[in-house]
Design a protein around this motif. Structure first.
Motif, short mmCIF file in Angstrom:
data_model
loop_
_atom_site.label_atom_id
_atom_site.label_comp_id
_atom_site.label_asym_id
_atom_site.label_seq_id
_atom_site.Cartn_x
_atom_site.Cartn_y
_atom_site.Cartn_z
N SER A 1 -5.75 -3.29 1.05
CA SER A 1 -4.68 -4.08 0.45
C SER A 1 -4.21 -5.16 1.41
O SER A 1 -3.96 -6.30 1.01
CB SER A 1 -3.52 -3.15 0.07
N GLY B 1 0.82 -1.21 0.00
CA GLY B 1 0.00 0.00 0.00
C GLY B 1 0.85 1.26 0.00
O GLY B 1 0.54 2.24 -0.68
N GLN C 1 -4.78 1.17 2.20
CA GLN C 1 -3.72 0.27 2.67
C GLN C 1 -4.33 -0.87 3.47
O GLN C 1 -3.88 -2.01 3.37
CB GLN C 1 -2.71 1.04 3.53
#
Length: 135
Positions: A119, A106, A116
């Motif tokens: 991810s 991320g 993030q």
């Protein structure tokens, strides 16, 4: 008119030597009904049709269930006292590595903090799904 089922060859036509000739019997209404008689279908309920098409033995149903959920196959054979501690350690270390890789991915892609986390979650979901697949 010819009788149904009898065939006679059409006379050759020199004008259309490359054409297709389809010869079929000529039917009367009575002859057609006799040869192509409709058969009455019995009416069955949805439950009866499903019971006939989806019936299988208990053994086969259990095999399909174990194919869909492999944990049902190996869980009864699992030795808790011998394997649980090492499985916990390997699960935690794999989870930490996956989390750190997701966060780093991320950051490299310059994502917002919320992305993030997405991810990171995708890395965990991928790991979980690969664990579920029976190899």
């Amino acid at each position: 008119m010819e009788a149904p089922g009898s065939r006679s060859e059409p006379p050759p036509n020199p004008e259309y030597s490359g054409s297709y000739v389809v010869s079929r019997p000529v039917y009367s209404e009575l002859a057609f009904q006799q040869q192509c008689e409709r058969r009455l279908q019995e009416r069955r309920t949805l439950r009866e049709r499903l019971a006939k098409s989806c019936s299988c033995s208990r053994k086969r149903a259990l095999g399909v269930l174990k194919t869909l959920l492999p944990i049902l196959d190996w869980l009864p054979k699992y030795r808790i006292k011998e394997w649980l501690l090492s499985d916990i350690i390997s699960g935690v270390s794999t989870g930490l590595v996956g989390t750190l890789q997701g966060v780093e991915r991320g950051k490299r892609m310059q994502l917002r903090k919320s992305m993030q986390k997405v991810s990171d979650a995708l890395a965990k979901i991928t790991h979980f799904l690969s664990w579920m697949v029976d190899t």
